[in-house]
Design an enzyme around this catalytic site. Sequence first.
Site, PDB file in Angstrom:
ATOM      1  N   TYR A 128      36.482 -73.955  79.394  1.00  0.00           N
ATOM      2  CA  TYR A 128      36.455 -72.643  80.062  1.00  0.00           C
ATOM      3  C   TYR A 128      37.853 -72.148  80.463  1.00  0.00           C
ATOM      4  O   TYR A 128      37.986 -70.996  80.910  1.00  0.00           O
ATOM      5  CB  TYR A 128      35.569 -72.672  81.323  1.00  0.00           C
TER       6      TYR A 128
ATOM      7  N   HIS B 122      30.492 -82.681  76.929  1.00  0.00           N
ATOM      8  CA  HIS B 122      30.030 -81.285  76.842  1.00  0.00           C
ATOM      9  C   HIS B 122      28.996 -81.099  75.718  1.00  0.00           C
ATOM     10  O   HIS B 122      27.983 -80.434  75.901  1.00  0.00           O
ATOM     11  CB  HIS B 122      31.244 -80.379  76.623  1.00  0.00           C
TER      12      HIS B 122
HETATM   13  N1  LIG Z   1      26.870 -77.289  79.118  1.00  0.00           N
HETATM   14  C1  LIG Z   1      26.941 -76.213  78.386  1.00  0.00           C
HETATM   15  O1  LIG Z   1      27.058 -76.271  77.141  1.00  0.00           O
HETATM   16  C2  LIG Z   1      26.864 -74.867  79.051  1.00  0.00           C
HETATM   17  C3  LIG Z   1      26.642 -73.716  78.273  1.00  0.00           C
HETATM   18  C4  LIG Z   1      26.544 -72.489  78.944  1.00  0.00           C
HETATM   19  C5  LIG Z   1      26.675 -72.439  80.313  1.00  0.00           C
HETATM   20  N2  LIG Z   1      26.926 -73.581  81.046  1.00  0.00           N
HETATM   21  C6  LIG Z   1      27.105 -73.554  82.515  1.00  0.00           C
HETATM   22  O2  LIG Z   1      25.980 -72.952  83.121  1.00  0.00           O
HETATM   23  C7  LIG Z   1      26.400 -71.851  83.909  1.00  0.00           C
HETATM   24  C8  LIG Z   1      25.288 -70.823  84.011  1.00  0.00           C
HETATM   25  O3  LIG Z   1      25.082 -70.162  82.766  1.00  0.00           O
HETATM   26  P1  LIG Z   1      25.446 -68.615  82.619  1.00  0.00           P
HETATM   27  O4  LIG Z   1      26.883 -68.427  82.891  1.00  0.00           O
HETATM   28  O5  LIG Z   1      24.876 -68.115  81.340  1.00  0.00           O
HETATM   29  O6  LIG Z   1      24.685 -68.085  83.912  1.00  0.00           O
HETATM   30  P2  LIG Z   1      23.654 -66.965  84.232  1.00  0.00           P
HETATM   31  O7  LIG Z   1      23.543 -67.041  85.703  1.00  0.00           O
HETATM   32  O8  LIG Z   1      22.397 -67.102  83.428  1.00  0.00           O
HETATM   33  O9  LIG Z   1      24.361 -65.616  83.750  1.00  0.00           O
HETATM   34  C9  LIG Z   1      25.549 -65.161  84.295  1.00  0.00           C
HETATM   35  C10 LIG Z   1      25.598 -63.658  84.190  1.00  0.00           C
HETATM   36  O10 LIG Z   1      24.508 -63.128  84.944  1.00  0.00           O
HETATM   37  C11 LIG Z   1      24.970 -62.146  85.857  1.00  0.00           C
HETATM   38  N3  LIG Z   1      24.220 -62.305  87.105  1.00  0.00           N
HETATM   39  C12 LIG Z   1      24.075 -63.447  87.838  1.00  0.00           C
HETATM   40  N4  LIG Z   1      23.304 -63.220  88.907  1.00  0.00           N
HETATM   41  C13 LIG Z   1      22.945 -61.909  88.862  1.00  0.00           C
HETATM   42  C14 LIG Z   1      22.151 -61.083  89.691  1.00  0.00           C
HETATM   43  N5  LIG Z   1      21.571 -61.573  90.786  1.00  0.00           N
HETATM   44  N6  LIG Z   1      21.994 -59.789  89.323  1.00  0.00           N
HETATM   45  C15 LIG Z   1      22.578 -59.294  88.219  1.00  0.00           C
HETATM   46  N7  LIG Z   1      23.341 -60.015  87.397  1.00  0.00           N
HETATM   47  C16 LIG Z   1      23.528 -61.327  87.704  1.00  0.00           C
HETATM   48  C17 LIG Z   1      26.433 -62.412  86.064  1.00  0.00           C
HETATM   49  O11 LIG Z   1      27.129 -61.190  86.294  1.00  0.00           O
HETATM   50  P3  LIG Z   1      27.912 -60.893  87.696  1.00  0.00           P
HETATM   51  O12 LIG Z   1      29.147 -61.763  87.670  1.00  0.00           O
HETATM   52  O13 LIG Z   1      28.181 -59.445  87.606  1.00  0.00           O
HETATM   53  O14 LIG Z   1      26.964 -61.260  88.807  1.00  0.00           O
HETATM   54  C18 LIG Z   1      26.848 -63.043  84.741  1.00  0.00           C
HETATM   55  O15 LIG Z   1      27.227 -62.038  83.825  1.00  0.00           O
HETATM   56  C19 LIG Z   1      27.683 -71.398  83.206  1.00  0.00           C
HETATM   57  O16 LIG Z   1      28.452 -70.514  83.968  1.00  0.00           O
HETATM   58  C20 LIG Z   1      28.321 -72.725  82.931  1.00  0.00           C
HETATM   59  O17 LIG Z   1      28.938 -73.229  84.105  1.00  0.00           O
HETATM   60  C21 LIG Z   1      27.000 -74.782  80.413  1.00  0.00           C
END
Ligand SMILES: NC(=O)c1ccc[n+]([C@@H]2O[C@H](COP(=O)([O-])OP(=O)(O)OC[C@H]3O[C@@H](n4cnc5c(N)ncnc54)[C@H](OP(=O)(O)O)[C@@H]3O)[C@@H](O)[C@H]2O)c1
Length: 267
Positions: free
Chosen positions: A41, A99
């Site tokens: 990241y 990862h």
């Molecule tokens: N191990 C892996 O391979 C892997 C892969 C993918 C992700 N991950 C981890 O998992 C975490 C979560 O996944 P993700 O990033 O896809 O998270 P997510 O929470 O599903 O999506 C994040 C997005 O949702 C928006 N959001 C969050 N809460 C909101 C709300 N209450 N209302 C409106 N929009 C909202 C955020 O925008 P705003 O900033 O505008 O709120 C952001 O654009 C990642 O950040 C990472 O740390 C791991």
Amino acid sequence: MVETIPPFGLGTFRVEAAKTTSAVKSALQLGYRHIDTAQYYNNEAAVGQGVRDSGVPRDDIWVTTKVWWERLSRDVLVASLKDSHAKLDIGTIDLALVHWPSPDGAVQIAETLAAMQEARKLGLIRHYGVSNFTAPLLEEALKAPGGDAIVTNQFEVSPFLANRALVEATQKLGVKVTAYMPLGEGRAHTDPTLREIAQKHGATPAQVTFAWLLSRDIVVLSASTNAEHQKSNWEAQQLELDADDIAKIDALDEGKRNANPPFAPKW
Ligand SMILES: NC(=O)c1ccc[n+]([C@@H]2O[C@H](COP(=O)([O-])OP(=O)(O)OC[C@H]3O[C@@H](n4cnc5c(N)ncnc54)[C@H](OP(=O)(O)O)[C@@H]3O)[C@@H](O)[C@H]2O)c1
């Protein structure tokens, strides 16, 4: 020291370094105690800065990073965690994950786990685990020396990808499930079923999604740089769904995977 993975964490995937420090700081000040980052990241230094800026005692916070799949051989992995440790600059990292599994087993999991144990001995990390491991890969890892110390398998779970077989297999093996991309890349906000359940509880569809995951004993990661979203998401931990809500959300599963890069294992 936090001894087990806190159930609700802040993700930082796709959060540029410039926005990461303030996002981490505000989340910690709202009560979050679990921050998820990764070498991939490019924001580990900014995460560490947010931890230090928050004023929350370091020992009350759980920070996870992840080792990229091209760095899984012994010396390379240990060197990469020395680098993560220096960038984060928060003392011992609470958890390091593999990862993605090594494509086609090019690096044996036993070698990777030996490297994780060495990193732990060096004081770089306290715990290790895996991410994006299928059930057979997880079973293989658990049987390797040091495999019994794997604390979590982090993979994609959302209402549209319930991933039931992998969740059940992971839990049966005694390993905690951590869910990423819980909102199905934004789809949860507009899904009619989630909206209807949200309305019934005076909640948001995101809160309903997180409450559904928590009800399955799954650690939730949600990413947001917006303090209002962070607060609202955090409050999902107070939301209790009934059996009818859960059945309706369970029925949304369509096996729709968002994270499926070319180096992913055969799901
Ligand atoms: N191990 C892996 O391979 C892997 C892969 C993918 C992700 N991950 C981890 O998992 C975490 C979560 O996944 P993700 O990033 O896809 O998270 P997510 O929470 O599903 O999506 C994040 C997005 O949702 C928006 N959001 C969050 N809460 C909101 C709300 N209450 N209302 C409106 N929009 C909202 C955020 O925008 P705003 O900033 O505008 O709120 C952001 O654009 C990642 O950040 C990472 O740390 C791991």
